[in-house]
Design a protein around this motif. Sequence first.
Motif, PDB file in Angstrom:
ATOM      1  N   PHE A  34      -8.321   3.134 -10.990  1.00  0.00           N
ATOM      2  CA  PHE A  34      -8.620   4.072 -11.999  1.00  0.00           C
ATOM      3  C   PHE A  34      -8.691   5.347 -11.606  1.00  0.00           C
ATOM      4  O   PHE A  34      -8.982   6.289 -12.448  1.00  0.00           O
ATOM      5  N   VAL A  35      -8.353   5.890 -10.292  1.00  0.00           N
ATOM      6  CA  VAL A  35      -8.154   7.260  -9.901  1.00  0.00           C
ATOM      7  C   VAL A  35      -6.829   7.791 -10.141  1.00  0.00           C
ATOM      8  O   VAL A  35      -5.848   7.044 -10.224  1.00  0.00           O
ATOM      9  N   ASP A  36      -6.562   9.069 -10.311  1.00  0.00           N
ATOM     10  CA  ASP A  36      -5.290   9.681 -10.857  1.00  0.00           C
ATOM     11  C   ASP A  36      -4.926  10.861  -9.724  1.00  0.00           C
ATOM     12  O   ASP A  36      -3.821  11.128  -9.452  1.00  0.00           O
ATOM     13  N   SER A  37      -6.127  11.301  -8.715  1.00  0.00           N
ATOM     14  CA  SER A  37      -5.541  12.289  -8.073  1.00  0.00           C
ATOM     15  C   SER A  37      -5.221  11.879  -6.624  1.00  0.00           C
ATOM     16  O   SER A  37      -5.931  10.716  -6.349  1.00  0.00           O
ATOM     17  N   LYS A  38      -4.175  12.274  -5.865  1.00  0.00           N
ATOM     18  CA  LYS A  38      -4.052  12.097  -4.480  1.00  0.00           C
ATOM     19  C   LYS A  38      -5.149  12.110  -3.778  1.00  0.00           C
ATOM     20  O   LYS A  38      -5.166  11.071  -2.872  1.00  0.00           O
ATOM     21  N   LEU A  39      -5.902  12.829  -3.518  1.00  0.00           N
ATOM     22  CA  LEU A  39      -7.058  13.179  -2.840  1.00  0.00           C
ATOM     23  C   LEU A  39      -8.085  11.819  -2.887  1.00  0.00           C
ATOM     24  O   LEU A  39      -8.416  11.436  -2.115  1.00  0.00           O
ATOM     25  N   GLY A  53       0.728  -1.066   0.110  1.00  0.00           N
ATOM     26  CA  GLY A  53       0.165   0.158  -0.085  1.00  0.00           C
ATOM     27  C   GLY A  53       0.801   1.340  -0.115  1.00  0.00           C
ATOM     28  O   GLY A  53       0.575   2.125  -0.836  1.00  0.00           O
ATOM     29  N   GLY A  54       1.645   1.380   0.849  1.00  0.00           N
ATOM     30  CA  GLY A  54       2.590   2.452   0.909  1.00  0.00           C
ATOM     31  C   GLY A  54       3.804   2.627  -0.375  1.00  0.00           C
ATOM     32  O   GLY A  54       3.953   3.859  -0.560  1.00  0.00           O
ATOM     33  N   ILE A  55       3.921   1.481  -0.767  1.00  0.00           N
ATOM     34  CA  ILE A  55       4.935   1.439  -2.107  1.00  0.00           C
ATOM     35  C   ILE A  55       3.896   2.055  -3.200  1.00  0.00           C
ATOM     36  O   ILE A  55       4.461   2.891  -3.962  1.00  0.00           O
ATOM     37  N   TYR A  56       2.756   1.732  -3.300  1.00  0.00           N
ATOM     38  CA  TYR A  56       1.777   2.044  -4.431  1.00  0.00           C
ATOM     39  C   TYR A  56       1.489   3.615  -4.005  1.00  0.00           C
ATOM     40  O   TYR A  56       1.611   4.523  -5.227  1.00  0.00           O
ATOM     41  N   ALA A  57       1.431   4.079  -3.020  1.00  0.00           N
ATOM     42  CA  ALA A  57       1.077   5.448  -2.735  1.00  0.00           C
ATOM     43  C   ALA A  57       2.384   6.245  -3.132  1.00  0.00           C
ATOM     44  O   ALA A  57       1.922   7.486  -3.689  1.00  0.00           O
ATOM     45  N   ALA A  58       3.419   5.875  -2.732  1.00  0.00           N
ATOM     46  CA  ALA A  58       4.635   6.731  -3.268  1.00  0.00           C
ATOM     47  C   ALA A  58       4.806   6.723  -4.728  1.00  0.00           C
ATOM     48  O   ALA A  58       5.240   7.557  -5.236  1.00  0.00           O
ATOM     49  N   THR A  93       2.998   5.542  -7.511  1.00  0.00           N
ATOM     50  CA  THR A  93       1.968   6.213  -8.529  1.00  0.00           C
ATOM     51  C   THR A  93       1.547   7.377  -8.139  1.00  0.00           C
ATOM     52  O   THR A  93       1.109   8.349  -9.010  1.00  0.00           O
ATOM     53  N   PHE A  94       1.302   7.819  -6.707  1.00  0.00           N
ATOM     54  CA  PHE A  94       0.831   9.276  -6.294  1.00  0.00           C
ATOM     55  C   PHE A  94       2.033  10.334  -5.849  1.00  0.00           C
ATOM     56  O   PHE A  94       1.560  11.227  -5.497  1.00  0.00           O
ATOM     57  N   GLY A  95       3.126   9.654  -5.936  1.00  0.00           N
ATOM     58  CA  GLY A  95       4.257  10.641  -5.352  1.00  0.00           C
ATOM     59  C   GLY A  95       4.160  11.038  -4.165  1.00  0.00           C
ATOM     60  O   GLY A  95       4.611  12.134  -3.749  1.00  0.00           O
TER      61      GLY A  95
END
Length: 452
Positions: free
Chosen positions: A348-353, A286-291, A293-295
Motif C-alpha cells: 500500500f505504500v507509494d514512496s521509495k523510502l 523482490g528486486g523485480i518489484y523494487a525496479a 513499481t518503485f523505479g
Amino acid sequence: MVASSTYLRREPDRLVSVPKTITVKPVRGNRTAIIAWCLFDWANSAFPTIIVTFLFSAYFTTAVAANPELGTALWGQVNSVMALVAAALAPILGAIADQGGRRKPWLLALSVICMLATASLWFVRPEESSVAFALVAFTIAGLGFELGLVFYNAMLPELAPPDSVGRISGWGWGIGYFGGLTCLALSLVLFVQPDPSPFGLDRETAEHVRVAGPLTAAWFALFALPLFLLVPDRTGTGLPWGQAVRRGLGTLIATFRQLRAHRNIAIFLLGKMIYTDGLNTLFAFGGIYAAGTFGMSFDEILLFAIALNVSSGLGAIAFAWLDDWFGAKPTILAALTGMTLLGAAILFVDSKLAFTALAVGLGLFFGPAQASSRSLMSRLAPPESRAEFFGLFALAGRITAFLGPALVGWVTFAAGSQRAGMATILPFFVIGGLLLLFVKEPRGSSAASATA
C-alpha cells in the motif's frame, strides 16, 4: 560418547530388529566445534550470494546469453531443474547415509563437487558459445551445494546441547548472510570495480567478473576446512556400500508408506513447504518489484539487497535466543506473522523510502523463519534417521518451488499490476502458519539428546 541400542528399522512391509552402535565424541560446551560448524555457513553462503543471486547470474544474462530476455529464461529454467533434481535426490542420499552412519564424507564430497564446478565458471567467456558450459557447470555446482546442506544440517542435533539448538542454528544462519556479503564486497572492491583491473585481468573478456568463480570456490574451501578438521562425526556402521544403499532405499520407501506414524513431522513439512515457497518467491521477485513499481536503478537494487541481507542476518542471530527460550514453533509463527503484516503494508505504500524501510524490517524475519525451521526439524527427526528426514526437509523446500513464481507471474499479467501479483505471496505465509499450529514441538529435550 557411545549410544548403543537395538531399535526397529523400517523396511518395506516389515520391521527388522537391527543392533546399531553409534559413537559420537562429546561436544557439548565445545565452542571450537560449534564455531567450526557455524563457519561452514559463512563459507558456503558465498555461492548463493555471488553465483546464484548477484554477480554471476547478472553476468550470464547480460554478457553470455544472446540477450537478457533469453538469458533470464535460461537461468530460471536451469534453476528450476536443479531444484527438482536436488529435491528428488536429497531424501535418497540422506537415507543411504543414515545406514552408513557418517556425515562428513558425504558433505566433503558434495562440497568439493560444488567448489570445482564453481571454480570452472572462470572459463565462461562473454560469448554465446559458453552458454551450455555455463549452465552445466552451474547445475553441477548447485546440486553439490543443495545436497551438501542435507548432511550439514543433520550434524546440528548431534553437535548442539538440547537447550542451545535454536541459538546455534540461528548463529550459523545469521553469519551465513554476512559471509556471503563479505565475499561479494571483496569481489566488487578487489576485482569488479577497479579500472584498470588488478593482476592483469582482461576486462575485454570479462576476466574481472569471471574471477568470481575461483574466488567463491577458494572462499568456500578456506572457511569450510575447520568443520572437517574440528567437528566430530559419527563412526561408520560398517555396512557394505551395496547393503547401505538397499537398506537406505528400503527405509525411505517405508517412511513414505508409514506417514501416519510420522504425522507430526508430515504436518510440519507440509507447512514448511508452503511458507518456504512464499519466502523463495519473495527472494526471486523482490528486486523485480523494487525496479518495476518503485523505479529503483541497478545500483539502488544492489544496495537494497545488501541492506536486506544484513537485516536478515541480524534477525537470525537476534531471534536465536527466542528459539531456545520459547521454542522453534513460536519463533517461526512470530516470523510468519511479521512477514505477513509488513508484506501487506508494503503493498500500500507509494514512496521509495517507505518501501525500503518496510522491506528492511521485513528482512528481520527471513532468517528466523529459516533458522528455526532447521532447529525444529532437529528436534522432531528420529535420531536413527536424521539425514533421511533432513533430506525430506530439503524436499519440502524445493518440490513446489515453481508454484509461487508461477502464481505471481500469472496474477501480475492478468491484473496488469505487480502489486496484485506480489499480494499472492501472503497466503503462503498464512496457510503455512496455520498448519504449523497443529505441530507438537517436544519441549524440555531435543532430538540432540538422543545421542547422549
